[in-house]
Scaffold this motif. Structure first.
Motif, PDB file in Angstrom:
ATOM      1  N   LYS A 181       0.832  -1.214   0.000  1.00 58.80           N
ATOM      2  CA  LYS A 181       0.000   0.000   0.000  1.00 58.80           C
ATOM      3  C   LYS A 181       0.864   1.261   0.000  1.00 58.80           C
ATOM      4  CE  LYS A 181      -2.279  -1.033   3.730  1.00 58.80           C
ATOM      5  NZ  LYS A 181      -1.748  -2.404   3.934  1.00 58.80           N
ATOM      6  N   THR A 182       1.776   1.341   0.951  1.00 59.61           N
ATOM      7  CA  THR A 182       2.615   2.539   1.061  1.00 59.61           C
ATOM      8  C   THR A 182       3.530   2.689  -0.139  1.00 59.61           C
ATOM      9  OG1 THR A 182       2.551   2.429   3.478  1.00 59.61           O
ATOM     10  CG2 THR A 182       4.338   3.682   2.484  1.00 59.61           C
ATOM     11  N   THR A 183       4.146   1.595  -0.564  1.00 60.28           N
ATOM     12  CA  THR A 183       5.029   1.645  -1.737  1.00 60.28           C
ATOM     13  C   THR A 183       4.271   2.110  -2.971  1.00 60.28           C
ATOM     14  OG1 THR A 183       6.355  -0.154  -0.811  1.00 60.28           O
ATOM     15  CG2 THR A 183       6.589   0.290  -3.160  1.00 60.28           C
ATOM     16  N   THR A 184       3.060   1.608  -3.131  1.00 59.17           N
ATOM     17  CA  THR A 184       2.242   2.012  -4.268  1.00 59.17           C
ATOM     18  C   THR A 184       1.864   3.484  -4.181  1.00 59.17           C
ATOM     19  OG1 THR A 184       1.346  -0.219  -4.572  1.00 59.17           O
ATOM     20  CG2 THR A 184       0.022   1.608  -5.406  1.00 59.17           C
ATOM     21  N   THR A 185       1.466   3.938  -2.986  1.00 60.46           N
ATOM     22  CA  THR A 185       1.089   5.336  -2.809  1.00 60.46           C
ATOM     23  C   THR A 185       2.239   6.264  -3.167  1.00 60.46           C
ATOM     24  OG1 THR A 185      -0.465   4.745  -1.039  1.00 60.46           O
ATOM     25  CG2 THR A 185       0.272   7.028  -1.135  1.00 60.46           C
ATOM     26  N   VAL A 186       3.403   5.983  -2.614  1.00 65.98           N
ATOM     27  CA  VAL A 186       4.561   6.861  -2.805  1.00 65.98           C
ATOM     28  C   VAL A 186       4.984   6.904  -4.268  1.00 65.98           C
ATOM     29  CG1 VAL A 186       7.024   7.096  -2.291  1.00 65.98           C
ATOM     30  CG2 VAL A 186       5.401   6.659  -0.441  1.00 65.98           C
ATOM     31  N   ASN A 187       5.107   5.748  -4.903  1.00 66.51           N
ATOM     32  CA  ASN A 187       5.645   5.715  -6.263  1.00 66.51           C
ATOM     33  C   ASN A 187       4.657   6.232  -7.303  1.00 66.51           C
ATOM     34  OD1 ASN A 187       8.426   4.445  -6.089  1.00 66.51           O
ATOM     35  ND2 ASN A 187       7.233   2.956  -4.947  1.00 66.51           N
ATOM     36  N   LEU A 188       3.378   5.964  -7.134  1.00 66.61           N
ATOM     37  CA  LEU A 188       2.395   6.542  -8.050  1.00 66.61           C
ATOM     38  C   LEU A 188       2.351   8.051  -7.910  1.00 66.61           C
ATOM     39  CD1 LEU A 188      -0.635   4.050  -7.825  1.00 66.61           C
ATOM     40  CD2 LEU A 188       1.073   4.240  -9.646  1.00 66.61           C
ATOM     41  N   ALA A 189       2.416   8.541  -6.672  1.00 61.83           N
ATOM     42  CA  ALA A 189       2.389   9.993  -6.454  1.00 61.83           C
ATOM     43  C   ALA A 189       3.592  10.676  -7.099  1.00 61.83           C
ATOM     44  CB  ALA A 189       2.343  10.285  -4.953  1.00 61.83           C
ATOM     45  N   VAL A 190       4.776  10.087  -6.920  1.00 63.19           N
ATOM     46  CA  VAL A 190       5.981  10.684  -7.505  1.00 63.19           C
ATOM     47  C   VAL A 190       5.916  10.626  -9.033  1.00 63.19           C
ATOM     48  CG1 VAL A 190       8.480  10.421  -7.742  1.00 63.19           C
ATOM     49  CG2 VAL A 190       7.411  10.221  -5.488  1.00 63.19           C
ATOM     50  N   ALA A 191       5.466   9.521  -9.586  1.00 63.60           N
ATOM     51  CA  ALA A 191       5.391   9.383 -11.052  1.00 63.60           C
ATOM     52  C   ALA A 191       4.446  10.428 -11.640  1.00 63.60           C
ATOM     53  CB  ALA A 191       4.934   7.982 -11.419  1.00 63.60           C
ATOM     54  N   LEU A 192       3.300  10.629 -11.021  1.00 65.87           N
ATOM     55  CA  LEU A 192       2.349  11.610 -11.535  1.00 65.87           C
ATOM     56  C   LEU A 192       2.870  13.031 -11.358  1.00 65.87           C
ATOM     57  CD1 LEU A 192      -0.890   9.922 -10.201  1.00 65.87           C
ATOM     58  CD2 LEU A 192      -0.365  10.301 -12.607  1.00 65.87           C
ATOM     59  N   ALA A 193       3.531  13.310 -10.222  1.00 73.53           N
ATOM     60  CA  ALA A 193       4.046  14.652  -9.979  1.00 73.53           C
ATOM     61  C   ALA A 193       5.189  15.003 -10.925  1.00 73.53           C
ATOM     62  CB  ALA A 193       4.508  14.778  -8.529  1.00 73.53           C
ATOM     63  N   LEU A 194       6.000  14.019 -11.299  1.00 73.36           N
ATOM     64  CA  LEU A 194       7.101  14.272 -12.232  1.00 73.36           C
ATOM     65  C   LEU A 194       6.613  14.528 -13.648  1.00 73.36           C
ATOM     66  CD1 LEU A 194       9.737  11.610 -11.105  1.00 73.36           C
ATOM     67  CD2 LEU A 194       9.911  14.098 -10.854  1.00 73.36           C
ATOM     68  N   HIS A 195       5.343  14.265 -13.909  1.00 79.76           N
ATOM     69  CA  HIS A 195       4.821  14.396 -15.268  1.00 79.76           C
ATOM     70  C   HIS A 195       3.619  15.327 -15.316  1.00 79.76           C
ATOM     71  CE1 HIS A 195       7.324  10.787 -15.476  1.00 79.76           C
ATOM     72  NE2 HIS A 195       7.459  11.061 -16.756  1.00 79.76           N
ATOM     73  N   GLY A 196       3.719  16.445 -14.581  1.00 77.02           N
ATOM     74  CA  GLY A 196       2.779  17.541 -14.792  1.00 77.02           C
ATOM     75  C   GLY A 196       1.530  17.554 -13.953  1.00 77.02           C
ATOM     76  N   ASN A 197       1.424  16.720 -12.904  1.00 76.88           N
ATOM     77  CA  ASN A 197       0.240  16.721 -12.055  1.00 76.88           C
ATOM     78  C   ASN A 197       0.576  17.256 -10.666  1.00 76.88           C
ATOM     79  OD1 ASN A 197      -2.217  15.018 -13.362  1.00 76.88           O
ATOM     80  ND2 ASN A 197      -0.259  14.236 -14.099  1.00 76.88           N
ATOM     81  N   ARG A 198      -0.408  17.918 -10.060  1.00 78.29           N
ATOM     82  CA  ARG A 198      -0.268  18.387  -8.679  1.00 78.29           C
ATOM     83  C   ARG A 198      -0.842  17.309  -7.756  1.00 78.29           C
ATOM     84  NH1 ARG A 198       0.318  23.776  -7.582  1.00 78.29           N
ATOM     85  NH2 ARG A 198      -1.158  23.640  -5.835  1.00 78.29           N
ATOM     86  N   VAL A 199       0.014  16.805  -6.838  1.00 84.62           N
ATOM     87  CA  VAL A 199      -0.347  15.623  -6.064  1.00 84.62           C
ATOM     88  C   VAL A 199      -0.148  15.892  -4.572  1.00 84.62           C
ATOM     89  CG1 VAL A 199       0.045  13.152  -5.752  1.00 84.62           C
ATOM     90  CG2 VAL A 199       0.439  14.192  -7.999  1.00 84.62           C
ATOM     91  N   LEU A 200      -1.111  15.429  -3.780  1.00 83.94           N
ATOM     92  CA  LEU A 200      -1.020  15.482  -2.319  1.00 83.94           C
ATOM     93  C   LEU A 200      -1.100  14.061  -1.778  1.00 83.94           C
ATOM     94  CD1 LEU A 200      -1.086  17.071   0.419  1.00 83.94           C
ATOM     95  CD2 LEU A 200      -3.594  16.983   0.231  1.00 83.94           C
ATOM     96  N   VAL A 201      -0.178  13.713  -0.888  1.00 81.93           N
ATOM     97  CA  VAL A 201      -0.182  12.421  -0.211  1.00 81.93           C
ATOM     98  C   VAL A 201      -0.548  12.645   1.252  1.00 81.93           C
ATOM     99  CG1 VAL A 201       1.207  10.441   0.529  1.00 81.93           C
ATOM    100  CG2 VAL A 201       1.511  11.393  -1.761  1.00 81.93           C
ATOM    101  N   VAL A 202      -1.585  11.961   1.710  1.00 82.50           N
ATOM    102  CA  VAL A 202      -1.991  12.022   3.113  1.00 82.50           C
ATOM    103  C   VAL A 202      -1.598  10.705   3.764  1.00 82.50           C
ATOM    104  CG1 VAL A 202      -3.910  12.288   4.727  1.00 82.50           C
ATOM    105  CG2 VAL A 202      -3.909  13.564   2.568  1.00 82.50           C
ATOM    106  N   ASP A 203      -0.647  10.779   4.696  1.00 82.56           N
ATOM    107  CA  ASP A 203      -0.176   9.575   5.388  1.00 82.56           C
ATOM    108  C   ASP A 203      -1.088   9.329   6.588  1.00 82.56           C
ATOM    109  OD1 ASP A 203       1.178   7.484   6.441  1.00 82.56           O
ATOM    110  OD2 ASP A 203       3.114   8.490   6.638  1.00 82.56           O
ATOM    111  N   LEU A 204      -1.955   8.337   6.481  1.00 80.44           N
ATOM    112  CA  LEU A 204      -2.915   8.044   7.533  1.00 80.44           C
ATOM    113  C   LEU A 204      -2.527   6.788   8.317  1.00 80.44           C
ATOM    114  CD1 LEU A 204      -5.464   9.645   8.294  1.00 80.44           C
ATOM    115  CD2 LEU A 204      -6.825   7.927   7.097  1.00 80.44           C
ATOM    116  N   ASP A 205      -1.311   6.326   8.155  1.00 82.91           N
ATOM    117  CA  ASP A 205      -0.819   5.153   8.866  1.00 82.91           C
ATOM    118  C   ASP A 205       0.076   5.609  10.020  1.00 82.91           C
ATOM    119  OD1 ASP A 205       0.231   2.784   9.752  1.00 82.91           O
ATOM    120  OD2 ASP A 205       0.759   2.025   7.769  1.00 82.91           O
TER     121      ASP A 205
END
Length: 365
Positions: free
Chosen positions: A118-142
């Motif tokens: 879960k965490t690995t997926t959250t972090v890497n998808l967020a970084v991939a989208l942010a590196l390619h023109g998207n504004r991304v917020l990650v909320v760590d609820l763990d």
């Protein structure tokens, strides 16, 4: 009977040199079924030595590999190919962009089983989208704060975190931190204080929607909001399900990961019926795929048969770079962008972005 060195007429024939015998030739003696005498079976002198046939297991070693998983050659690509992938993923020029949705997409990454990615997926998808023109917020609820660690965001005791937003109504904008080195990426960290939030929320009014109100009150507009959930179905996960519009479920390619999936789907349905009618399971991502086992392929087929098009075509293989990256406070996208793990998460992010555009077109049609 004339000897070998004599002709039938009785005169001696010129001696013929004997044919050279092959060295260390194994001869097999077996009974001659026609005459009863023993005969010797030899290979002709000019017959090339026989080569060992491969075992069926070796010959068909890739027969059960998923089509989404690379071959052995692609796991260790040439340096030039790896460099091309790294440039595509890091996108230093900013020319490569992933399509942005027409409205913010709030995605809850949930699975009550721990260790499924879960965490690995959250972090890497967020970084991939942010590196390619998207504004991304990650909320760590763990309460473990692993997403904060993976993004190298301070989350020690005393740092303002998501606990303050849930319990004390602190605005999310005052808690969110920028992620160093990744433009357009922010993270709301989690500290150990969050471990007590489950108990403290019990007596709070509208306890299930505290996170939803905090996200709605953020003045900035994001393209994606990823909520990393704890491995449980408690009040923190319920808050994430109420705040989200979509659920992304990472599923490890093993039997235990499937065993508790029905309970998670039942809880999602309950939240949809009573608290959040717009919630839907939009994305299933297969993680930790081991191409050496037939079990992984069997689990993949079961998940695809059950969930259909919700399952991403991209599959995340077991990759040591993915596991190493958090120890350096990085995602695998920046730690080793040429690795197979980074490429797989990049493909998954692309697929999620394209699905968002198709959904937007469908709604506007």
């Amino acid at each position: 009977m004339p000897s070998v060195g004599q002709h039938g007429g009785g005169q001696a024939a010129p001696a013929v040199p004997a044919a050279p015998q092959p060295r260390a030739r194994l001869e097999e003696t077996r009974p001659d079924t026609r005459g009863g005498a023993e005969s010797r079976s030899e290979s002709p002198p000019d017959t090339p030595p026989a080569t060992a046939e491969p075992f069926p297991e070796d010959a068909d070693s890739d027969a059960y590999v998923s089509r989404e998983t690379s071959t052995r050659d692609q796991d260790d690509p040439p340096l030039a190919m790896e460099a091309m992938r790294a440039v595509q993923i890091l996108n230093p020029s900013g020319e490569v962009t992933m399509p942005r949705p027409d409205r913010p997409r709030i995605m809850c990454v949930a699975n009550q089983k721990g260790g499924v990615g879960k965490t690995t997926t959250t972090v890497n998808l967020a970084v991939a989208l942010a590196l390619h023109g998207n504004r991304v917020l990650v909320v760590d609820l763990d309460p473990q704060g692993n997403a904060s660690t993976g993004l190298n965001v301070p989350h020690h005791a005393g740092v303002p975190d998501v606990y303050d937003c849930l319990i004390d109504n602190v605005p999310l904008a005052e808690v969110a931190q920028t992620v160093e080195g990744i433009p357009d990426l922010w993270c709301v960290p989690a500290t150990i204080d969050l471990a007590g939030a489950e108990i403290e929320l019990v007596s709070v009014v509208a306890r299930e929607s505290r996170l939803a109100r905090a996200i709605a009150g953020h003045p900035a507009e994001f393209d994606y909001v990823f909520i990393d959930c704890p491995p449980s179905l408690g009040l923190l996960t319920v808050n994430a399900l109420v705040a989200a519009q979509e659920v992304l479920i990472p599923i490890q390619c093993e039997y235990y990961a499937l065993e508790g999936l029905n309970q998670l789907i039942n809880n999602i349905n309950l939240v949809r019926q009573h608290l959040n009618p717009t919630l839907e399971v939009s994305t299933i991502l297969l993680t930790m795929y081991d191409r050496r086992t037939r079990l992984a392929d069997a689990v993949e087929q079961d998940v695809r048969n059950h969930f259909g098009d919700k399952v991403l075509q991209a599959v995340i293989p077991r990759n040591v770079r993915v596991s190493e990256a958090p120890s350096y406070g990085q995602s695998v996208m920046t730690y080793d962008p040429g690795s197979r793990g980074a490429t797989s998460y990049f493909e998954a992010a692309q697929e999620i972005a394209m699905r968002g555009v198709k959904e937007s077109v469908g709604r506007n049609a």
